[in-house]
Write a protein that holds these residues in place. Sequence first.
Motif, short mmCIF file in Angstrom:
data_model
loop_
_atom_site.label_atom_id
_atom_site.label_comp_id
_atom_site.label_asym_id
_atom_site.label_seq_id
_atom_site.Cartn_x
_atom_site.Cartn_y
_atom_site.Cartn_z
N GLU A 118 -18.83 1.89 -11.67
CA GLU A 118 -18.05 1.73 -12.66
C GLU A 118 -17.02 0.44 -12.47
N GLU A 119 -16.71 -0.22 -13.45
CA GLU A 119 -15.93 -1.41 -13.04
C GLU A 119 -14.61 -1.35 -14.22
N ALA A 120 -13.43 -1.92 -13.67
CA ALA A 120 -12.28 -2.15 -14.32
C ALA A 120 -11.59 -3.46 -13.82
N PRO A 121 -10.85 -3.91 -14.95
CA PRO A 121 -10.16 -5.27 -14.54
C PRO A 121 -9.02 -4.99 -13.69
N VAL A 122 -8.86 -5.82 -12.80
CA VAL A 122 -7.67 -5.63 -11.71
C VAL A 122 -6.87 -7.04 -11.68
N ILE A 131 -13.22 9.40 0.91
CA ILE A 131 -13.13 8.21 -0.03
C ILE A 131 -12.64 7.09 0.70
N ILE A 132 -13.57 6.07 0.57
CA ILE A 132 -13.05 4.65 1.26
C ILE A 132 -12.66 3.68 0.27
N VAL A 133 -11.70 3.05 0.42
CA VAL A 133 -11.11 1.95 -0.42
C VAL A 133 -11.33 0.64 0.52
N LEU A 136 -8.59 2.35 -10.35
CA LEU A 136 -9.97 2.72 -9.89
C LEU A 136 -10.06 4.25 -9.19
N LEU A 137 -9.26 4.61 -8.84
CA LEU A 137 -9.53 6.29 -8.54
C LEU A 137 -9.64 7.05 -9.58
N GLN A 138 -9.12 6.89 -10.97
CA GLN A 138 -9.26 7.38 -12.19
C GLN A 138 -10.62 7.37 -12.43
N LEU A 139 -11.41 6.33 -12.23
CA LEU A 139 -13.10 6.30 -12.56
C LEU A 139 -13.71 7.02 -11.51
N PHE A 140 -13.09 6.94 -10.38
CA PHE A 140 -13.72 7.61 -9.24
C PHE A 140 -13.65 9.17 -9.56
N ASP A 141 -12.49 9.58 -9.83
CA ASP A 141 -12.44 11.18 -10.24
C ASP A 141 -12.93 11.67 -11.38
N ALA A 142 -13.33 10.42 -12.35
CA ALA A 142 -14.13 11.01 -13.47
C ALA A 142 -15.43 11.05 -13.28
N GLY A 143 -16.07 10.87 -12.09
CA GLY A 143 -17.39 10.92 -11.86
C GLY A 143 -18.25 9.79 -11.13
N ALA A 144 -17.54 8.56 -11.19
CA ALA A 144 -18.09 7.43 -10.57
C ALA A 144 -18.17 7.72 -8.94
N ASP A 145 -19.49 7.32 -8.38
CA ASP A 145 -19.47 7.20 -6.98
C ASP A 145 -18.80 5.78 -6.42
N MET A 146 -18.97 4.86 -7.35
CA MET A 146 -17.96 3.63 -6.92
C MET A 146 -17.18 3.13 -7.70
N ALA A 147 -16.28 2.58 -7.49
CA ALA A 147 -15.32 1.91 -8.66
C ALA A 147 -14.99 0.72 -8.21
N ILE A 148 -15.28 -0.51 -8.91
CA ILE A 148 -15.06 -1.88 -8.36
C ILE A 148 -14.04 -2.42 -9.18
N ILE A 201 0.92 -1.20 -0.01
CA ILE A 201 -0.08 0.03 0.04
C ILE A 201 0.89 1.00 -0.15
N ARG A 202 1.74 1.25 0.73
CA ARG A 202 2.91 2.45 0.91
C ARG A 202 3.45 2.66 -0.50
N GLN A 203 3.95 1.60 -1.11
CA GLN A 203 4.55 1.45 -2.36
C GLN A 203 3.62 2.03 -3.54
N ALA A 204 2.25 1.79 -3.21
CA ALA A 204 1.36 2.16 -4.26
C ALA A 204 0.84 3.94 -3.99
N ALA A 205 1.08 4.14 -2.87
CA ALA A 205 0.60 5.66 -2.37
C ALA A 205 0.80 6.88 -3.09
N PRO A 206 2.00 7.05 -3.74
CA PRO A 206 2.11 8.07 -4.51
C PRO A 206 1.20 8.14 -5.63
N GLY A 207 0.68 7.04 -6.16
CA GLY A 207 -0.36 7.10 -7.16
C GLY A 207 -1.92 7.70 -6.78
N PHE A 208 -2.00 7.54 -5.49
CA PHE A 208 -3.22 7.99 -4.88
C PHE A 208 -3.38 9.45 -5.22
N GLY A 209 -2.55 10.38 -5.25
CA GLY A 209 -2.74 11.71 -5.54
C GLY A 209 -3.51 12.29 -4.27
#
Length: 236
Positions: free
Chosen positions: A187-191, A86-88, A104-116, A22-30
């Motif tokens: 919205e959905e995205a492959p993970v 925002i909750i993950v 998934l945050l990109q979908l959220f920031d584009a207007g989704a209320d939930m990204a899964i 999580i800490r390694q991915a954190a710079p991408g959270f913005g």
Amino acid sequence: MLSIVLPVFNEEDNLEPLLAEIRQAAPGFGRPWEVVMVDDASTDGSLGVIQRLASAQPEVRYLAFAENRGQSAAFCAGFDAAVGEIIVTLDADGQNDPADIPKLLQLFDAGADMAIGWRLKRRDSFMKRIASRIGNGVRNRLTRETVRDTGCSLKIMRAEMARRLPRFKGMHRFLPTLMKMQGARVEEAPVNHRPRLKGVSKYGTWDRAVAGLYDLFGVRWLQKRSFLYSIREKSD
């Protein structure tokens, strides 16, 4: 702010590596972030690991249940304790990849209320994959949904909507449907999905299927009886 909610039950060997990812991915959270771990009365050394991580890392907070209450209760306790708007949600077993959170945050920031997340390549046993496919199909048929993978724990949602969700055992299996009942855009995205490396699964295949079917009829009833309203004006 981003609050990552982790329900924990007997995952002592997975927690430290997961937090490092999580800490390694954190710079991408913005945005600023925190991790809220909810210990569901673990019987191994999980709580001790959680306490150590929380004392050493200011981004980590925790709750510890007095008795085992299940994953849905742990999620809800985490929703209530979260500071972020925002909750993950993630599983603590390491099968979800924190590196997918920025996607998934990109979908959220584009207007989704939930990204899964949608686990394109499942790393579970054959029987578990088949049971999940059947469960998703039945669930979507009865709730008139199109969600590809409602069982993936990697989800992002608005905190105020998460706190308004109806609460019952097994509700975590229906989060997209319950969010849509509030008018949420989902919205959905492959993970990525990874094999469990440490610990054991806490769920049997068929007992989970029976419980899920029981809950499904309750959610279908909620869908038929729920309503939304808006206020045009009100007095002071």
